[in-house]
Design a protein around this motif. Structure first.
Motif, PDB file in Angstrom:
ATOM      1  N   ASP A 209       1.227  -1.105   0.088  1.00 33.45           N
ATOM      2  CA  ASP A 209       0.430  -0.036   0.259  1.00 33.45           C
ATOM      3  C   ASP A 209       1.139   1.436  -0.020  1.00 33.45           C
ATOM      4  N   MET A 210       1.638   1.336   0.544  1.00 31.05           N
ATOM      5  CA  MET A 210       2.999   2.449   0.897  1.00 31.05           C
ATOM      6  C   MET A 210       3.727   2.474  -0.608  1.00 31.05           C
ATOM      7  N   ILE A 211       3.713   1.236  -0.488  1.00 35.95           N
ATOM      8  CA  ILE A 211       4.432   1.858  -2.125  1.00 35.95           C
ATOM      9  C   ILE A 211       3.306   2.861  -3.375  1.00 35.95           C
ATOM     10  N   GLY A 212       2.319   2.060  -3.110  1.00 36.19           N
ATOM     11  CA  GLY A 212       1.272   2.405  -4.431  1.00 36.19           C
ATOM     12  C   GLY A 212       1.510   4.320  -4.190  1.00 36.19           C
ATOM     13  N   ALA A 213       1.595   3.941  -2.122  1.00 34.64           N
ATOM     14  CA  ALA A 213       1.789   5.887  -2.316  1.00 34.64           C
ATOM     15  C   ALA A 213       2.915   6.326  -2.157  1.00 34.64           C
ATOM     16  N   LEU A 214       3.697   5.898  -2.222  1.00 30.15           N
ATOM     17  CA  LEU A 214       5.159   6.157  -3.112  1.00 30.15           C
ATOM     18  C   LEU A 214       5.302   6.945  -4.170  1.00 30.15           C
ATOM     19  N   ILE A 215       4.334   6.047  -4.964  1.00 28.95           N
ATOM     20  CA  ILE A 215       4.618   5.845  -6.835  1.00 28.95           C
ATOM     21  C   ILE A 215       3.834   7.386  -6.535  1.00 28.95           C
ATOM     22  N   SER A 216       2.399   7.332  -6.165  1.00 28.65           N
ATOM     23  CA  SER A 216       1.711   8.950  -6.438  1.00 28.65           C
ATOM     24  C   SER A 216       2.458   9.579  -6.243  1.00 28.65           C
ATOM     25  N   GLY A 217       3.229   9.587  -4.831  1.00 29.87           N
ATOM     26  CA  GLY A 217       4.055  10.740  -4.245  1.00 29.87           C
ATOM     27  C   GLY A 217       5.219  11.242  -5.097  1.00 29.87           C
ATOM     28  N   ILE A 218       6.196  10.906  -5.769  1.00 34.84           N
ATOM     29  CA  ILE A 218       6.715  11.040  -6.779  1.00 34.84           C
ATOM     30  C   ILE A 218       6.309  11.511  -7.866  1.00 34.84           C
ATOM     31  N   PHE A 219       5.022  10.871  -8.343  1.00 40.41           N
ATOM     32  CA  PHE A 219       4.439  11.396  -9.543  1.00 40.41           C
ATOM     33  C   PHE A 219       3.969  12.776  -9.284  1.00 40.41           C
ATOM     34  N   LEU A 220       3.168  13.113  -8.291  1.00 36.94           N
ATOM     35  CA  LEU A 220       3.433  14.693  -7.733  1.00 36.94           C
ATOM     36  C   LEU A 220       4.150  15.072  -7.458  1.00 36.94           C
ATOM     37  N   TRP A 221       5.657  14.596  -7.247  1.00 30.79           N
ATOM     38  CA  TRP A 221       6.657  15.593  -6.975  1.00 30.79           C
ATOM     39  C   TRP A 221       6.869  15.885  -8.146  1.00 30.79           C
ATOM     40  N   LYS A 222       7.502  14.809  -8.870  1.00 25.96           N
ATOM     41  CA  LYS A 222       8.672  14.810  -9.770  1.00 25.96           C
ATOM     42  C   LYS A 222       7.356  15.548 -11.158  1.00 25.96           C
ATOM     43  N   ILE A 223       6.716  14.978 -11.570  1.00 28.75           N
ATOM     44  CA  ILE A 223       5.894  14.748 -13.292  1.00 28.75           C
ATOM     45  C   ILE A 223       4.722  15.695 -12.622  1.00 28.75           C
ATOM     46  N   LEU A 224       4.176  15.820 -11.990  1.00 28.10           N
ATOM     47  CA  LEU A 224       2.615  16.829 -11.464  1.00 28.10           C
ATOM     48  C   LEU A 224       2.962  18.479 -12.402  1.00 28.10           C
ATOM     49  N   PRO A 225       4.298  18.580 -11.826  1.00 25.58           N
ATOM     50  CA  PRO A 225       4.754  20.355 -12.222  1.00 25.58           C
ATOM     51  C   PRO A 225       5.275  20.438 -13.795  1.00 25.58           C
ATOM     52  N   LYS A 226       5.709  19.454 -14.808  1.00 21.30           N
ATOM     53  CA  LYS A 226       5.834  19.435 -15.818  1.00 21.30           C
ATOM     54  C   LYS A 226       4.730  19.072 -16.802  1.00 21.30           C
ATOM     55  N   LEU A 227       3.591  19.039 -16.002  1.00 19.83           N
ATOM     56  CA  LEU A 227       2.108  18.499 -17.245  1.00 19.83           C
ATOM     57  C   LEU A 227       1.547  19.665 -17.523  1.00 19.83           C
ATOM     58  N   PRO A 228       1.138  19.079 -18.726  1.00 25.42           N
ATOM     59  CA  PRO A 228       0.426  20.735 -19.111  1.00 25.42           C
ATOM     60  C   PRO A 228      -0.967  21.365 -18.364  1.00 25.42           C
ATOM     61  N   GLU A 229      -1.288  22.236 -18.158  1.00 23.21           N
ATOM     62  CA  GLU A 229      -2.187  23.239 -17.323  1.00 23.21           C
ATOM     63  C   GLU A 229      -3.398  22.487 -17.324  1.00 23.21           C
ATOM     64  N   ARG A 230      -4.069  22.099 -18.998  1.00 22.74           N
ATOM     65  CA  ARG A 230      -4.902  20.949 -18.136  1.00 22.74           C
ATOM     66  C   ARG A 230      -5.462  19.568 -17.048  1.00 22.74           C
ATOM     67  N   LEU A 231      -4.049  19.147 -17.686  1.00 20.32           N
ATOM     68  CA  LEU A 231      -4.345  17.851 -16.936  1.00 20.32           C
ATOM     69  C   LEU A 231      -3.641  17.986 -15.241  1.00 20.32           C
ATOM     70  N   LYS A 232      -2.724  19.169 -15.126  1.00 20.50           N
ATOM     71  CA  LYS A 232      -2.258  19.842 -13.562  1.00 20.50           C
ATOM     72  C   LYS A 232      -3.538  20.256 -12.798  1.00 20.50           C
ATOM     73  N   ASN A 233      -4.661  20.591 -13.464  1.00 26.55           N
ATOM     74  CA  ASN A 233      -5.998  21.277 -12.482  1.00 26.55           C
ATOM     75  C   ASN A 233      -7.126  20.556 -12.584  1.00 26.55           C
ATOM     76  N   LEU A 234      -6.471  18.948 -13.189  1.00 25.32           N
ATOM     77  CA  LEU A 234      -6.945  17.946 -12.602  1.00 25.32           C
ATOM     78  C   LEU A 234      -7.015  17.779 -11.087  1.00 25.32           C
ATOM     79  N   LEU A 235      -6.107  17.461 -11.064  1.00 31.50           N
ATOM     80  CA  LEU A 235      -5.427  17.558  -9.031  1.00 31.50           C
ATOM     81  C   LEU A 235      -5.862  18.307  -8.921  1.00 31.50           C
ATOM     82  N   LEU A 236      -5.130  19.526  -8.707  1.00 33.88           N
ATOM     83  CA  LEU A 236      -5.494  21.031  -8.254  1.00 33.88           C
ATOM     84  C   LEU A 236      -6.133  21.449  -7.919  1.00 33.88           C
ATOM     85  N   LYS A 237      -6.897  21.655  -8.881  1.00 33.41           N
ATOM     86  CA  LYS A 237      -8.753  22.287  -8.609  1.00 33.41           C
ATOM     87  C   LYS A 237      -9.332  21.841  -8.494  1.00 33.41           C
TER      88      LYS A 237
END
Length: 110
Positions: free
Chosen positions: A82-110
């Motif tokens: 379960d925590m590996i799954g959370a870690l994968i999400s955490g890494i995605f949010l930390w490293k990949i989310l900032p590089k996504l187009p605004e439209r995709l970012k808005n799915l998680l940020l708004k």
């Protein structure tokens, strides 16, 4: 959380006969469900560390509660997956989310 709660409330024989016939499928299910749970917590809190911590708390609660379900047991290895799954999400949010187009970012940020 409702999906996880429902699946972990099923008796062992039902899970083995319908949802997850092998331990590998069960572990993959844990990985994906708790990855999505961490993302949902992030959408609610906008805090990566808090999202991972809340995912850990729910994993512990779910395994404890599952120990009272017929033909089921709790497992530290499930909490680890379960925590590996959370870690994968955490890494995605930390490293990949900032590089996504605004439209995709808005799915998680708004």
């Amino acid at each position: 959380m409702v999906v996880i709660f429902t699946l972990s409330s099923m008796p062992g024989e039902v899970v083995n006969a319908t949802v997850a016939r092998t331990e590998t499928v069960q572990k993959i299910g844990h990985l994906f469900l708790f990855s999505f749970l961490c993302l949902a917590y992030f959408k609610a809190t906008k805090n990566i560390v808090l999202s991972m911590f809340l995912t850990l708390l729910y994993a512990i609660f779910d395994e404890f509660r599952q120990s009272f379900t017929l033909e089921r047991s709790s497992s530290l290895s499930d909490i680890g997956v379960d925590m590996i799954g959370a870690l994968i999400s955490g890494i995605f949010l930390w490293k990949i989310l900032p590089k996504l187009p605004e439209r995709l970012k808005n799915l998680l940020l708004k």
